[in-house]
Scaffold this motif. Structure first.
Motif, PDB file in Angstrom:
ATOM      1  N   GLU A   1     -68.470  52.941  15.786  1.00 42.14           N
ATOM      2  CA  GLU A   1     -68.342  51.631  16.435  1.00 42.14           C
ATOM      3  C   GLU A   1     -68.437  51.764  17.955  1.00 42.14           C
ATOM      4  O   GLU A   1     -69.018  50.909  18.633  1.00 42.14           O
ATOM      5  CB  GLU A   1     -67.013  50.990  16.035  1.00 42.14           C
ATOM      6  CG  GLU A   1     -66.956  50.586  14.572  1.00 42.14           C
ATOM      7  CD  GLU A   1     -65.599  50.067  14.167  1.00 42.14           C
ATOM      8  OE1 GLU A   1     -64.580  50.591  14.682  1.00 42.14           O
ATOM      9  OE2 GLU A   1     -65.534  49.147  13.331  1.00 42.14           O
TER      10      GLU A   1
ATOM     11  N   TYR B   1     -71.453  50.126  20.309  1.00 38.23           N
ATOM     12  CA  TYR B   1     -71.191  49.306  21.492  1.00 38.23           C
ATOM     13  C   TYR B   1     -71.956  49.861  22.706  1.00 38.23           C
ATOM     14  O   TYR B   1     -72.600  49.113  23.449  1.00 38.23           O
ATOM     15  CB  TYR B   1     -69.690  49.280  21.789  1.00 38.23           C
ATOM     16  CG  TYR B   1     -69.335  48.485  23.018  1.00 38.23           C
ATOM     17  CD1 TYR B   1     -68.942  47.158  22.924  1.00 38.23           C
ATOM     18  CD2 TYR B   1     -69.413  49.055  24.299  1.00 38.23           C
ATOM     19  CE1 TYR B   1     -68.635  46.419  24.057  1.00 38.23           C
ATOM     20  CE2 TYR B   1     -69.117  48.328  25.430  1.00 38.23           C
ATOM     21  CZ  TYR B   1     -68.729  47.006  25.305  1.00 38.23           C
ATOM     22  OH  TYR B   1     -68.444  46.276  26.429  1.00 38.23           O
TER      23      TYR B   1
ATOM     24  N   GLN C   1     -68.891  44.356  15.814  1.00 39.36           N
ATOM     25  CA  GLN C   1     -68.832  45.142  17.040  1.00 39.36           C
ATOM     26  C   GLN C   1     -67.489  45.007  17.728  1.00 39.36           C
ATOM     27  O   GLN C   1     -66.912  43.919  17.788  1.00 39.36           O
ATOM     28  CB  GLN C   1     -69.937  44.691  17.989  1.00 39.36           C
ATOM     29  CG  GLN C   1     -70.107  45.589  19.203  1.00 39.36           C
ATOM     30  CD  GLN C   1     -71.399  45.276  19.924  1.00 39.36           C
ATOM     31  OE1 GLN C   1     -72.484  45.633  19.493  1.00 39.36           O
ATOM     32  NE2 GLN C   1     -71.278  44.582  21.037  1.00 39.36           N
TER      33      GLN C   1
ATOM     34  N   GLU D   1     -64.874  45.279  24.415  1.00 39.63           N
ATOM     35  CA  GLU D   1     -64.924  46.282  25.476  1.00 39.63           C
ATOM     36  C   GLU D   1     -63.568  46.955  25.655  1.00 39.63           C
ATOM     37  O   GLU D   1     -63.491  48.172  25.865  1.00 39.63           O
ATOM     38  CB  GLU D   1     -65.370  45.628  26.787  1.00 39.63           C
ATOM     39  CG  GLU D   1     -65.603  46.588  27.929  1.00 39.63           C
ATOM     40  CD  GLU D   1     -66.255  45.916  29.127  1.00 39.63           C
ATOM     41  OE1 GLU D   1     -66.769  46.641  30.002  1.00 39.63           O
ATOM     42  OE2 GLU D   1     -66.249  44.668  29.190  1.00 39.63           O
TER      43      GLU D   1
ATOM     44  N   VAL E   1     -63.097  49.548  22.890  1.00 45.78           N
ATOM     45  CA  VAL E   1     -63.964  50.714  23.090  1.00 45.78           C
ATOM     46  C   VAL E   1     -63.350  51.656  24.117  1.00 45.78           C
ATOM     47  O   VAL E   1     -63.253  52.875  23.900  1.00 45.78           O
ATOM     48  CB  VAL E   1     -65.371  50.270  23.530  1.00 45.78           C
ATOM     49  CG1 VAL E   1     -66.177  51.454  24.066  1.00 45.78           C
ATOM     50  CG2 VAL E   1     -66.111  49.636  22.367  1.00 45.78           C
TER      51      VAL E   1
END
Length: 270
Positions: free
Chosen positions: A8, A12, A36, A39, A42
């Protein structure tokens, strides 16, 4: 970070090319979208990864010809205190992955039945002229990454610079490089359409950010060029520096040789 989370994170990064723990410049964090991560998530996964997990992520990206680089707030302006900026860059020592093929460029710039060689000429001219606006007019070297925030231009400026370049080529007549003569066959709105398509490519790749409309916007809209102001991103500056170091280094050597030759000629003449 397990294998699913790593996938994942990579998905991204392939989509946006960069991620920031706390985005600067007033930009909002990118939210999660279907299939997804956001931010924030991630960055949290990368930050919390163990040394072994980070090594696995590096190996995974290296297999695709990519490298993930991290920068702190003191490395470049625009990175907020306490933040961290992750940039996904092609590794110049490895074969480039399909992500960086030329197909999207050819599709975007194609107006009729031009050959790939002709489309490559259009892209090269636009890329060089964009760098004239981002670097030469600011007396800035490709290595001046930290000055990326001051590097801006409008679609109007790029279109005008392209017109001037084509007029210079046209003035050369038969002396114009044969490979560039196809550029002189533009008609109607070709310049506006190609400039618009080129800038959209740069924005989608995360190399430019759209900032605002310039005062020329209303006049520019009448000829289809758009007066929006675009700023180079940190990712764009890092990539330009890398291109200068690894893809254009031979040009610096040639320039140095020409300077030495000119100096020698002057010394002989004197």
């Amino acid at each position: 970070m397990n294998m699913t989370e790593m996938g994942e994170v990579v998905a991204y990064l392939l989509r946006y090319r960069s991620a920031e723990r706390a985005p600067g410049g007033g930009r909002k964090r990118r939210p999660a979208r279907e299939g997804q991560l956001s931010e924030r998530d991630v960055c949290a996964l990368i930050d919390a990864a163990s040394d072994l997990e980070r090594e696995a992520l590096r190996d995974f990206l290296a297999g695709q010809g990519l490298r993930l680089k991290a920068f702190e707030s003191g490395d470049y302006p625009g990175i907020a205190p306490g933040s961290r900026y992750y940039a996904l860059l092609p590794d110049p020592e490895l074969e480039q992955p399909p992500l960086f093929t030329r197909d999207p460029v050819f599709e975007a710039l194609k107006l009729r039945q031009e050959s790939r060689a002709e489309l490559a000429q259009w892209y090269l001219q636009l890329w060089l002229l964009m760098h004239t606006l981002l670097y030469t007019r600011y007396n800035r070297a490709l290595s001046d990454v930290s000055r990326y925030q001051e590097a801006t231009f409008s679609g109007v400026e790029l279109a005008e610079l392209l017109r001037e370049q084509l007029e210079t080529l046209r003035g050369l007549g038969e002396a114009a490089p044969e490979a560039s003569r196809a550029l002189l066959e533009e008609r109607g709105e070709d310049i506006s359409r190609r400039v618009r398509a080129f800038i959209e490519l740069q924005v989608r790749a995360g190399l430019l950010d759209a900032l605002r409309e310039s005062g020329e916007a209303s006049a520019a809209e009448s000829d289809g060029e758009g007066g929006e102001i675009f700023q180079q991103t940190l990712l764009g500056a890092l990539e330009s520096e890398q291109i200068g170091m690894h893809q254009l280094a031979h040009l610096h050597a040639l320039a140095g040789a020409e300077d030495s030759s000119t100096q020698a000629s002057q010394e002989v003449a004197s």
